[in-house]
Write an enzyme that holds these catalytic residues in place. Structure first.
Site, PDB file in Angstrom:
ATOM      1  N   GLN A 189       0.842  -1.196   0.000  1.00 21.70           N
ATOM      2  CA  GLN A 189       0.000   0.000   0.000  1.00 21.70           C
ATOM      3  C   GLN A 189       0.880   1.249   0.000  1.00 21.70           C
ATOM      4  O   GLN A 189       1.696   1.428   0.901  1.00 21.70           O
ATOM      5  CB  GLN A 189      -0.872   0.020   1.259  1.00 21.70           C
ATOM      6  CG  GLN A 189      -1.796   1.218   1.342  1.00 21.70           C
ATOM      7  CD  GLN A 189      -2.486   1.315   2.690  1.00 21.70           C
ATOM      8  OE1 GLN A 189      -1.833   1.432   3.724  1.00 21.70           O
ATOM      9  NE2 GLN A 189      -3.801   1.258   2.691  1.00 21.70           N
ATOM     10  N   GLY A 190       0.714   2.096  -0.992  1.00 19.42           N
ATOM     11  CA  GLY A 190       1.455   3.358  -1.069  1.00 19.42           C
ATOM     12  C   GLY A 190       0.510   4.525  -0.852  1.00 19.42           C
ATOM     13  O   GLY A 190       0.159   5.222  -1.812  1.00 19.42           O
ATOM     14  N   SER A 231       0.671   6.582   2.518  1.00 13.10           N
ATOM     15  CA  SER A 231       1.323   7.596   3.351  1.00 13.10           C
ATOM     16  C   SER A 231       2.509   8.233   2.637  1.00 13.10           C
ATOM     17  O   SER A 231       3.192   7.587   1.834  1.00 13.10           O
ATOM     18  CB  SER A 231       1.837   6.971   4.647  1.00 13.10           C
ATOM     19  OG  SER A 231       0.804   6.311   5.314  1.00 13.10           O
ATOM     20  N   SER A 249       4.523  -1.092   3.851  1.00 13.56           N
ATOM     21  CA  SER A 249       4.830  -2.429   4.392  1.00 13.56           C
ATOM     22  C   SER A 249       5.006  -3.436   3.258  1.00 13.56           C
ATOM     23  O   SER A 249       4.164  -3.509   2.366  1.00 13.56           O
ATOM     24  CB  SER A 249       3.702  -2.921   5.308  1.00 13.56           C
ATOM     25  OG  SER A 249       3.390  -1.966   6.274  1.00 13.56           O
ATOM     26  N   GLU A 253      -9.661  -1.951   5.790  1.00 15.90           N
ATOM     27  CA  GLU A 253      -8.386  -1.933   6.523  1.00 15.90           C
ATOM     28  C   GLU A 253      -8.629  -1.704   8.018  1.00 15.90           C
ATOM     29  O   GLU A 253      -7.905  -2.219   8.860  1.00 15.90           O
ATOM     30  CB  GLU A 253      -7.488  -0.829   5.944  1.00 15.90           C
ATOM     31  CG  GLU A 253      -6.087  -0.863   6.504  1.00 15.90           C
ATOM     32  CD  GLU A 253      -5.175   0.191   5.884  1.00 15.90           C
ATOM     33  OE1 GLU A 253      -5.632   0.946   5.002  1.00 15.90           O
ATOM     34  OE2 GLU A 253      -4.001   0.255   6.298  1.00 15.90           O
ATOM     35  N   SER A 283      -4.239   6.687  13.313  1.00 19.75           N
ATOM     36  CA  SER A 283      -3.917   6.661  14.747  1.00 19.75           C
ATOM     37  C   SER A 283      -5.192   6.729  15.598  1.00 19.75           C
ATOM     38  O   SER A 283      -6.269   7.085  15.112  1.00 19.75           O
ATOM     39  CB  SER A 283      -3.004   7.839  15.092  1.00 19.75           C
ATOM     40  OG  SER A 283      -3.732   9.040  14.944  1.00 19.75           O
TER      41      SER A 283
HETATM   42  C1  LIG Z   1       2.663  -0.970  11.438  1.00 13.90           C
HETATM   43  C2  LIG Z   1       2.372   0.106  10.430  1.00 13.90           C
HETATM   44  C3  LIG Z   1       2.174  -0.254   9.113  1.00 13.90           C
HETATM   45  C4  LIG Z   1       1.914   0.737   8.166  1.00 13.90           C
HETATM   46  N1  LIG Z   1       1.809   0.346   6.865  1.00 13.90           N
HETATM   47  C5  LIG Z   1       1.570   1.290   5.931  1.00 13.90           C
HETATM   48  C6  LIG Z   1       1.501   0.908   4.564  1.00 13.90           C
HETATM   49  O1  LIG Z   1       1.689  -0.256   4.194  1.00 13.90           O
HETATM   50  N2  LIG Z   1       1.248   1.867   3.650  1.00 13.90           N
HETATM   51  C7  LIG Z   1       1.035   3.167   4.009  1.00 13.90           C
HETATM   52  O2  LIG Z   1       0.741   3.978   3.124  1.00 13.90           O
HETATM   53  N3  LIG Z   1       1.143   3.583   5.296  1.00 13.90           N
HETATM   54  C8  LIG Z   1       1.410   2.667   6.266  1.00 13.90           C
HETATM   55  N4  LIG Z   1       1.537   3.051   7.577  1.00 13.90           N
HETATM   56  C9  LIG Z   1       1.474   4.477   7.911  1.00 13.90           C
HETATM   57  C10 LIG Z   1       0.273   4.884   8.774  1.00 13.90           C
HETATM   58  O3  LIG Z   1      -0.910   4.922   7.999  1.00 13.90           O
HETATM   59  C11 LIG Z   1       0.608   6.256   9.374  1.00 13.90           C
HETATM   60  O4  LIG Z   1       1.700   6.070  10.243  1.00 13.90           O
HETATM   61  C12 LIG Z   1      -0.543   6.834  10.153  1.00 13.90           C
HETATM   62  O5  LIG Z   1      -1.611   7.186   9.304  1.00 13.90           O
HETATM   63  C13 LIG Z   1      -0.113   8.076  10.956  1.00 13.90           C
HETATM   64  O6  LIG Z   1       0.545   8.999  10.133  1.00 13.90           O
HETATM   65  P1  LIG Z   1       1.993   9.582  10.508  1.00 13.90           P
HETATM   66  O7  LIG Z   1       2.869   8.445  10.902  1.00 13.90           O
HETATM   67  O8  LIG Z   1       2.417  10.475   9.420  1.00 13.90           O
HETATM   68  O9  LIG Z   1       1.738  10.424  11.836  1.00 13.90           O
HETATM   69  P2  LIG Z   1       1.231  11.945  11.904  1.00 13.90           P
HETATM   70  O10 LIG Z   1       0.071  12.119  11.001  1.00 13.90           O
HETATM   71  O11 LIG Z   1       2.393  12.858  11.725  1.00 13.90           O
HETATM   72  O12 LIG Z   1       0.706  12.024  13.393  1.00 13.90           O
HETATM   73  C14 LIG Z   1       1.597  12.248  14.503  1.00 13.90           C
HETATM   74  C15 LIG Z   1       0.751  12.321  15.769  1.00 13.90           C
HETATM   75  O13 LIG Z   1      -0.147  13.450  15.692  1.00 13.90           O
HETATM   76  C16 LIG Z   1      -1.489  13.028  15.922  1.00 13.90           C
HETATM   77  N5  LIG Z   1      -2.407  13.799  15.082  1.00 13.90           N
HETATM   78  C17 LIG Z   1      -2.222  14.119  13.775  1.00 13.90           C
HETATM   79  N6  LIG Z   1      -3.293  14.813  13.321  1.00 13.90           N
HETATM   80  C18 LIG Z   1      -4.157  14.924  14.339  1.00 13.90           C
HETATM   81  C19 LIG Z   1      -5.453  15.530  14.506  1.00 13.90           C
HETATM   82  N7  LIG Z   1      -6.061  16.140  13.492  1.00 13.90           N
HETATM   83  N8  LIG Z   1      -6.057  15.440  15.732  1.00 13.90           N
HETATM   84  C20 LIG Z   1      -5.454  14.803  16.765  1.00 13.90           C
HETATM   85  N9  LIG Z   1      -4.222  14.217  16.675  1.00 13.90           N
HETATM   86  C21 LIG Z   1      -3.595  14.275  15.486  1.00 13.90           C
HETATM   87  C22 LIG Z   1      -1.509  11.553  15.508  1.00 13.90           C
HETATM   88  O14 LIG Z   1      -2.546  10.861  16.156  1.00 13.90           O
HETATM   89  C23 LIG Z   1      -0.129  11.090  15.973  1.00 13.90           C
HETATM   90  O15 LIG Z   1      -0.161  10.771  17.355  1.00 13.90           O
HETATM   91  C24 LIG Z   1       1.821   2.102   8.534  1.00 13.90           C
HETATM   92  C25 LIG Z   1       2.041   2.462   9.879  1.00 13.90           C
HETATM   93  C26 LIG Z   1       2.326   1.478  10.820  1.00 13.90           C
HETATM   94  C27 LIG Z   1       2.588   1.912  12.227  1.00 13.90           C
END
Ligand SMILES: Cc1cc2nc3c(=O)[nH]c(=O)nc-3n(C[C@H](O)[C@H](O)[C@H](O)COP(=O)(O)OP(=O)(O)OC[C@H]3O[C@@H](n4cnc5c(N)ncnc54)[C@H](O)[C@@H]3O)c2cc1C
Length: 377
Positions: A128-129, A131, A163, A246, A357
């Site tokens: 999945q692409g 993020s 992933s 998902e 999250s």
């Molecule tokens: C095990 C795992 C597998 C994954 N696999 C994939 C994959 O295969 N493909 C893919 O595309 N992505 C994947 N991801 C990415 C995942 O979708 C993102 O990590 C997730 O959506 C959070 O985005 P971020 O890491 O950029 O955090 P950020 O968006 O930067 O968030 C940082 C913190 O700020 C908080 N926050 C942000 N905005 C708000 C808001 N509006 N209100 C309150 N709190 C907020 C969040 O809750 C978090 O605690 C994976 C992540 C994990 C951990």
């Protein structure tokens, strides 16, 4: 809907249990965490065994190689395979749990025929692409561009946290096809063959030591327009179909597995305070399993209740509480990374982030279920 086991359900359970009893002892040992080619082979071989026995894509339509099973049969399948400690979907999780179901709902006939049977046979692994470095929680801010050039899109940009990207054949990718439209309105959902020129996949290391996550760099990647699922710029709607799976059904096996791990932990507990805590965890997981059955029942009637929205948040947070308890019960053994309960604790730390999250899930529940005012955008 009747969720009690009918005679046909009981026969299905008995037949599946017998099959698992025959097949599982034949499985070779699981490869090491970082032996990626071997892991892919191990996971896809299991998928092939499921397919050959008629247990792949249980709820997928028969015309695409699925079984067209009833919801109760699906629940029995999760229950029996997890309790028998059968392999999980592993590197196939994107294809089997959400890309495939998205194609079933949104793909063209050509797209379904080209991919669904391959996914079910274990011949095609998906990633999945979605993020990007600047687009996680606020996914609609994604900036990877797709510009039309004749019959192709030309892609440029960067994805992250992809992933199994380094061993995938195909990806579900989100790209910006109209940079001038409001951010949710200029996105398209693409099927991206991962061997196209201009795609560079760079694995990242995780706390578990494995390189399961990847960065994906796209430089002038040419993809035919026919690889788009849904209309151009309607990708946000298609994305919500993907996220529905998902964040919903993708967690069912995990949940049943948690019930099994509770049994394992119970055998190691001699402190009554720990036993009480485990009882609470078990009650949480049992309640979520009951909620899952209710969600399946509602889905069967074509409705979605609030249960489908809360399951990801409630399950992943319950799993974190259980993981903490495991470490306290294990004491010094918690330093043993090869202990399944410890490995699971480290792996599941990510569950409250992956697929959106907990904070974002709370926002969604607040806005869509409770009708609270929308977040300022
Ligand atoms: C095990 C795992 C597998 C994954 N696999 C994939 C994959 O295969 N493909 C893919 O595309 N992505 C994947 N991801 C990415 C995942 O979708 C993102 O990590 C997730 O959506 C959070 O985005 P971020 O890491 O950029 O955090 P950020 O968006 O930067 O968030 C940082 C913190 O700020 C908080 N926050 C942000 N905005 C708000 C808001 N509006 N209100 C309150 N709190 C907020 C969040 O809750 C978090 O605690 C994976 C992540 C994990 C951990």
């Amino acid at each position: 809907m009747e969720l009690r086991a009918s005679e046909a359900d009981q026969a299905f359970r008995a037949e599946l249990r017998e099959w698992l009893g025959r097949e599982l002892p034949l499985l070779p040992p699981m490869p090491a965490r970082d032996a990626w080619d071997a892991r892919r082979k191990w996971d896809t071989d299991w998928q092939r065994r499921l397919f050959d026995a008629g247990y792949a894509g249980l709820h997928w339509p028969k015309e695409y190689g699925g079984r067209g099973a009833s919801p109760t049969e699906q629940l029995i399948f999760y229950d029996e395979t997890t309790r028998a400690r059968a392999p999980y979907v592993g590197v196939n999780f994107v294809g089997t749990l959400h890309a495939g179901p998205t194609l079933i709902e949104e793909g063209s006939e050509e797209q379904k025929a080209a991919h669904l049977p391959l996914i079910l046979r274990g011949d095609e692994v998906w990633c999945q692409g979605f993020s990007e470095p600047g687009a996680g929680s606020d996914l609609a801010s994604l900036r990877t561009r797709a510009e039309r050039d004749g019959d192709d899109y030309v892609l440029n940009g960067q994805k992250i946290w992809c992933s199994f990207g380094h061993i995938a054949d195909v990806g579900e990718f989100l790209v910006r096809t109209d940079p001038d439209a409001p951010k949710h309105k200029g996105i398209s959902w693409l099927i991206l063959p991962m061997n196209l020129p201009g795609i560079e996949v760079r694995p990242l290391r995780t706390a578990l030591g494995s390189s399961e996550f990847c960065e994906v760099f796209l430089t002038d990647v040419r993809v035919p327009l026919s690889q788009r699922v849904g209309a151009e710029n309607d990708g946000w709607r298609v994305t919500n179909v993907t996220l529905k799976y998902e964040r919903g059904t993708a967690f069912v096996s995990e949940l049943v597995d948690s019930l099994r791990l509770c049994e394992d932990l119970a055998g190691r507990i001699d402190d009554p305070a720990h036993a009480r805590e485990l009882g609470r965890c078990l009650a949480d997981f049992e309640a979520l399993w009951a909620l899952t059955k209710r969600n399946v029942s509602q889905a069967r009637r074509g409705t979605t209740g609030p249960g489908a929205m809360v399951i990801k948040l409630a399950y992943t947070e319950a799993r974190q509480r259980f993981g903490e308890l495991c470490l306290r019960v294990l004491e010094r053994d918690a330093f043993d990374l090869d202990n399944e309960l410890v490995e699971e604790r480290i792996r599941t730390l990510a569950l409250t982030i992956a697929a959106g999250s907990s904070q974002i899930q709370r926002n969604i529940i607040g806005e869509r279920v409770l009708g609270l005012p929308r977040e300022p955008r």
